[in-house]
Design a protein around this motif. Structure first.
Motif, PDB file in Angstrom:
ATOM      1  N   ASP A 403     -33.916  66.589 117.351  1.00 28.62           N
ATOM      2  CA  ASP A 403     -33.766  65.609 116.826  1.00 28.62           C
ATOM      3  C   ASP A 403     -34.267  65.847 115.580  1.00 28.62           C
ATOM      4  N   VAL A 404     -34.122  64.387 114.435  1.00 29.82           N
ATOM      5  CA  VAL A 404     -33.537  64.628 112.910  1.00 29.82           C
ATOM      6  C   VAL A 404     -35.128  64.595 112.395  1.00 29.82           C
ATOM      7  N   ALA A 405     -36.312  64.014 112.829  1.00 33.77           N
ATOM      8  CA  ALA A 405     -37.524  64.962 112.367  1.00 33.77           C
ATOM      9  C   ALA A 405     -38.125  65.778 112.971  1.00 33.77           C
ATOM     10  N   GLU A 406     -37.436  66.928 113.902  1.00 29.04           N
ATOM     11  CA  GLU A 406     -37.932  68.384 114.410  1.00 29.04           C
ATOM     12  C   GLU A 406     -36.980  68.785 113.077  1.00 29.04           C
ATOM     13  N   ILE A 407     -35.848  68.994 112.926  1.00 29.73           N
ATOM     14  CA  ILE A 407     -35.768  69.582 112.248  1.00 29.73           C
ATOM     15  C   ILE A 407     -35.800  69.334 110.968  1.00 29.73           C
ATOM     16  N   THR A 408     -36.422  68.497 110.183  1.00 28.27           N
ATOM     17  CA  THR A 408     -36.811  68.527 108.968  1.00 28.27           C
ATOM     18  C   THR A 408     -37.983  69.114 108.514  1.00 28.27           C
ATOM     19  N   VAL A 409     -39.375  68.495 109.932  1.00 30.34           N
ATOM     20  CA  VAL A 409     -40.139  70.113 110.289  1.00 30.34           C
ATOM     21  C   VAL A 409     -39.704  71.203 109.479  1.00 30.34           C
ATOM     22  N   MET A 410     -38.718  71.786 110.702  1.00 30.03           N
ATOM     23  CA  MET A 410     -38.632  72.964 110.631  1.00 30.03           C
ATOM     24  C   MET A 410     -38.466  73.326 109.129  1.00 30.03           C
ATOM     25  N   HIS A 411     -37.578  72.560 108.475  1.00 30.64           N
ATOM     26  CA  HIS A 411     -37.107  72.862 106.940  1.00 30.64           C
ATOM     27  C   HIS A 411     -38.230  73.255 106.439  1.00 30.64           C
ATOM     28  N   TYR A 412     -39.463  72.259 106.938  1.00 35.43           N
ATOM     29  CA  TYR A 412     -40.155  72.008 105.672  1.00 35.43           C
ATOM     30  C   TYR A 412     -41.791  73.085 105.935  1.00 35.43           C
ATOM     31  N   TRP A 413     -41.279  73.467 107.336  1.00 33.80           N
ATOM     32  CA  TRP A 413     -43.044  75.066 107.679  1.00 33.80           C
ATOM     33  C   TRP A 413     -41.616  76.054 106.498  1.00 33.80           C
ATOM     34  N   PHE A 414     -40.479  76.527 107.016  1.00 38.09           N
ATOM     35  CA  PHE A 414     -39.459  77.235 106.623  1.00 38.09           C
ATOM     36  C   PHE A 414     -39.175  77.705 105.294  1.00 38.09           C
ATOM     37  N   GLY A 415     -39.909  76.391 104.306  1.00 37.54           N
ATOM     38  CA  GLY A 415     -39.643  76.251 103.265  1.00 37.54           C
ATOM     39  C   GLY A 415     -41.148  76.688 102.637  1.00 37.54           C
ATOM     40  N   GLN A 416     -42.332  76.380 103.213  1.00 36.64           N
ATOM     41  CA  GLN A 416     -43.324  76.694 102.880  1.00 36.64           C
ATOM     42  C   GLN A 416     -43.467  78.178 103.058  1.00 36.64           C
ATOM     43  N   ALA A 417     -43.557  78.780 104.049  1.00 41.08           N
ATOM     44  CA  ALA A 417     -43.327  80.230 104.573  1.00 41.08           C
ATOM     45  C   ALA A 417     -42.667  80.739 103.953  1.00 41.08           C
ATOM     46  N   PHE A 418     -41.498  80.578 103.301  1.00 41.56           N
ATOM     47  CA  PHE A 418     -40.583  81.423 102.351  1.00 41.56           C
ATOM     48  C   PHE A 418     -41.362  82.093 100.628  1.00 41.56           C
ATOM     49  N   PHE A 419     -42.207  79.902 100.263  1.00 44.11           N
ATOM     50  CA  PHE A 419     -42.821  79.933  98.921  1.00 44.11           C
ATOM     51  C   PHE A 419     -43.930  81.744  99.195  1.00 44.11           C
ATOM     52  N   TYR A 420     -44.730  81.814 100.286  1.00 39.24           N
ATOM     53  CA  TYR A 420     -45.182  82.889 100.453  1.00 39.24           C
ATOM     54  C   TYR A 420     -44.546  84.555 100.574  1.00 39.24           C
ATOM     55  N   PHE A 421     -43.399  84.323 101.071  1.00 42.72           N
ATOM     56  CA  PHE A 421     -42.335  85.131 101.631  1.00 42.72           C
ATOM     57  C   PHE A 421     -42.552  85.733  99.317  1.00 42.72           C
ATOM     58  N   GLN A 422     -42.184  85.122  98.927  1.00 43.83           N
ATOM     59  CA  GLN A 422     -41.651  85.075  97.730  1.00 43.83           C
ATOM     60  C   GLN A 422     -42.970  85.919  97.063  1.00 43.83           C
ATOM     61  N   GLY A 423     -44.126  85.775  97.493  1.00 40.04           N
ATOM     62  CA  GLY A 423     -44.945  86.341  96.589  1.00 40.04           C
ATOM     63  C   GLY A 423     -46.425  85.504  96.171  1.00 40.04           C
ATOM     64  N   ASN A 424     -45.793  84.342  96.294  1.00 41.47           N
ATOM     65  CA  ASN A 424     -46.877  83.311  95.734  1.00 41.47           C
ATOM     66  C   ASN A 424     -47.897  83.418  96.329  1.00 41.47           C
ATOM     67  N   SER A 425     -49.317  82.859  95.865  1.00 43.70           N
ATOM     68  CA  SER A 425     -49.985  82.284  96.340  1.00 43.70           C
ATOM     69  C   SER A 425     -50.759  81.334  95.792  1.00 43.70           C
ATOM     70  N   ASN A 426     -52.180  80.629  96.316  1.00 46.59           N
ATOM     71  CA  ASN A 426     -52.627  79.877  95.992  1.00 46.59           C
ATOM     72  C   ASN A 426     -53.841  80.189  94.356  1.00 46.59           C
ATOM     73  N   ASN A 427     -53.096  80.770  93.448  1.00 45.22           N
ATOM     74  CA  ASN A 427     -53.677  81.597  92.355  1.00 45.22           C
ATOM     75  C   ASN A 427     -52.273  81.598  91.884  1.00 45.22           C
ATOM     76  N   ILE A 428     -53.387  81.159  90.712  1.00 46.68           N
ATOM     77  CA  ILE A 428     -52.541  80.726  89.163  1.00 46.68           C
ATOM     78  C   ILE A 428     -51.857  82.126  88.692  1.00 46.68           C
ATOM     79  N   ALA A 429     -52.614  83.241  88.837  1.00 46.38           N
ATOM     80  CA  ALA A 429     -52.332  84.270  88.442  1.00 46.38           C
ATOM     81  C   ALA A 429     -50.282  84.469  88.886  1.00 46.38           C
ATOM     82  N   THR A 430     -50.678  84.411  90.013  1.00 44.87           N
ATOM     83  CA  THR A 430     -48.794  85.198  90.635  1.00 44.87           C
ATOM     84  C   THR A 430     -47.772  84.305  90.298  1.00 44.87           C
ATOM     85  N   ILE A 431     -48.134  83.711  88.916  1.00 50.69           N
ATOM     86  CA  ILE A 431     -47.105  82.249  88.559  1.00 50.69           C
ATOM     87  C   ILE A 431     -46.296  84.054  87.612  1.00 50.69           C
ATOM     88  N   ASP A 432     -44.896  83.574  88.484  1.00 53.26           N
ATOM     89  CA  ASP A 432     -44.369  84.598  87.334  1.00 53.26           C
ATOM     90  C   ASP A 432     -43.304  84.167  86.314  1.00 53.26           C
TER      91      ASP A 432
END
Length: 556
Positions: A403-432
């Motif tokens: 379903d469209v909603a399921e595909i949308t949430v999957m894209h959101y989950w993978f986007g968030q996971a790749f945000f941290y795969f890149q080395g980011n965190s919730n700490n301001i010091a990790t901003i490149d």
């Protein structure tokens, strides 16, 4: 029953728990006598708790500092909200709606929750609830890694059941009004698509030839390939608080003694990026993309991060301003070509392929910009992102027809996971911050801000862009994109709204400035980016195509 287009309205707020459902509807019946009794009971209980806590503690609470009228208003509002929630859940339990929907989903997935949809809903709610703990905020990447891995296992179970156990009911409950229609769900009880295929008839759930040969095993291996890619990316950058100091592949690659290995890995990554991103582009854009990626390697070699095979190790380094601006020219050229195709699709409403090509060219331009801004050791993150998108599109979303909603949430989950795969965190010091100065010889506020924000949120932006292209290529009509935009905005705004309440209640916490406040800044910027993307997708979706719902209504 004739399906109607899904629209946003005042009652859509109460449909938030049902946004992942095939049918977005939720009744909240409130009986006036019971509601009044519940309201007064709630108000009395909250008032009693407030009086007991404030009289037994040495210091007064936040409500005591407010005027009595404002404090009473807060009590009334909280009591009313609790009554609404209690009434909704009471009616749900009395009618056994939830249990009946789950049981129907197991037997007939087109009539209720699917297993993957239920996982996506529970995972999203669980992530929102986890934001109330400082440890979960510091190690939020572990939450997303767990959710993505669990999703891969659930998709693997779904593919195995569909291919080996012959459970094709989920795959057959869609209207096939157009080739590649996604999200047009079966809402009629007499739908013949949900019936089992007769003898001699081919299965409607999968494309022809998909259930045999190499395609069958490729679909079965797709979730496991995605799981293996995610595991490799976890070893690339350790982030968070507890594991940031541990050695990882990025430390090994960035050491001066392994510069040649890093150069080879970067060259292979850029080549893979070109092979994965050039499909669907015009010949001119393909040439521009190839030259731009070559310029990315030259830029990193000029700054001393990479080495050419013929380049001496003691060669002098520079800022690489000329090479970076050379890449910017191709980025702007690709974005211009994509924008031109999108504008042409607005005029030529019948030419659907032009719009799809334009969206992919815009996506390729963002990929080229991301390759320029990411550090060389993070280029495999971009490569695996494109690879996982290709695997999910070809072997998961298309064959299983989610379903469209399921595909949308999957894209959101993978986007968030790749945000941290890149080395980011919730700490301001990790901003490149260095990504904001690529190609600039002096500090320029607007370009530096844009480049820094894009370099930080590469993962969510690229996955959102892929979502727009996928829905444009596979779904007919404007209803799919409209529902996807609402769902994407919803799952991004609900955590922010909840987190604001949590931060307000935890304003005297020991880690309010070191943990909760930086996370609030990240969430606020993410919300602004999501709003901009949703507005952009809505603007590009205003075409003259006839929606799938309209065609279905005409036939009914």
């Amino acid at each position: 029953m004739i399906p109607t287009p899904w629209r946003w309205g005042p009652s859509s707020f109460w449909s938030i728990p049902q946004v992942l459902r095939r049918r977005a509807e939720l009744e909240v019946p409130l009986s006036s006598p019971v509601f009044s009794l519940l309201f007064y009971l709630m108000f009395l209980v909250l008032s009693a708790i407030h009086v007991v806590v404030c009289t037994s503690a040495e210091s007064s609470c936040y409500l005591c500092s407010l005027p009595w009228l404002a404090a009473g208003g807060v009590m009334v509002l909280v009591s009313a909200l609790l009554c609404v929630i209690a009434s909704a859940f009471a009616r749900m339990v009395m009618d056994s709606t939830f249990l009946r929907k789950v049981q129907q989903s197991a037997a007939h997935p087109c009539s209720g929750w699917s297993e993957v949809g239920l996982l996506l809903l529970l995972g999203t709610v669980g992530h929102v609830l986890s934001l109330g703990a400082s440890s979960f905020v510091e190690e939020e990447h572990q939450t997303w890694y767990f959710l993505v891995n669990t999703l891969c296992l659930a998709l693997s179970q779904e593919t195995c059941r569909s291919y080996f156990l012959g459970d094709d009911s989920k795959l057959q409950c869609y209207f096939h009004t157009e080739p590649g229609t996604v999200g047009a769900t079966c809402m009629r009880q007499d739908c013949t698509a949900c019936e089992a295929p007769k003898a001699g008839q081919a299965s409607k759930g999968l494309p022809s030839g998909a259930r045999g040969g190499h395609t069958r095993w490729a679909v079965l291996a797709g979730p496991w390939l995605v799981l293996a890619c995610c595991r490799l990316l976890r070893s690339l950058n350790h982030t968070g608080v507890q594991g940031a100091h541990r050695p990882d592949l990025s430390h090994w690659l960035t050491s001066p003694s392994h510069r040649m290995e890093l150069s080879c890995l970067a060259a292979l990554s850029l080549l893979a990026v070109f092979l994965l991103a050039q499909r669907g582009c015009s010949p001119v854009v393909k040439v521009a993309l190839a030259l731009g990626l070559l310029g990315v390697f030259c830029y990193r070699a000029a700054t001393g991060n990479l080495l050419f095979p013929w380049q001496p190790a003691n060669r002098g380094i520079s800022k690489g301003i000329l090479e970076a601006r050379f890449v910017y020219v191709f980025v702007l050229g690709i974005l211009f070509m994509g924008t031109k195709d999108l504008l042409r699709s607005q005029v030529i409403a019948a030419d659907f392929k032009v719009k799809t090509v334009g969206l992919w060219e815009l996506y390729s331009g963002l990929v080229l910009l991301a390759a320029l801004l990411l550090r060389p050791h993070n280029l495999p993150v971009l490569t695996f992102s494109l690879l996982i998108q290709t695997i999910m599109t070809k072997f998961i979303w298309k064959p299983l027809r989610h379903d469209v909603a399921e595909i949308t949430v999957m894209h959101y989950w993978f986007g968030q996971a790749f945000f941290y795969f890149q080395g980011n965190s919730n700490n301001i010091a990790t901003i490149d911050i260095s990504s904001g100065f690529v190609g600039l010889d002096t500090y320029m506020e607007i370009p530096a801000t844009f480049l820094t924000v894009f370099g930080t949120y590469v993962g969510p932006v690229l996955w959102a862009g892929h979502l727009a292209h996928f829905l444009s290529a596979e779904a007919s009509g404007d209803s799919a994109m409209g529902r996807a935009c609402f769902c994407y905005a919803l799952i991004c705004s609900v955590p922010v709204a909840t987190y604001i309440i949590l931060v307000t209640s935890l304003r005297y916490h020991l880690f309010i400035w070191s943990v909760f406040s930086p996370k609030l800044l990240y969430e606020g910027m993410h919300l602004l980016i999501t709003a901009a993307l949703c507005v952009l997708f809505t603007a590009t979706n205003q075409t003259g195509h006839t929606s799938a719902w309209t065609k279905t209504d005409a036939r009914n």
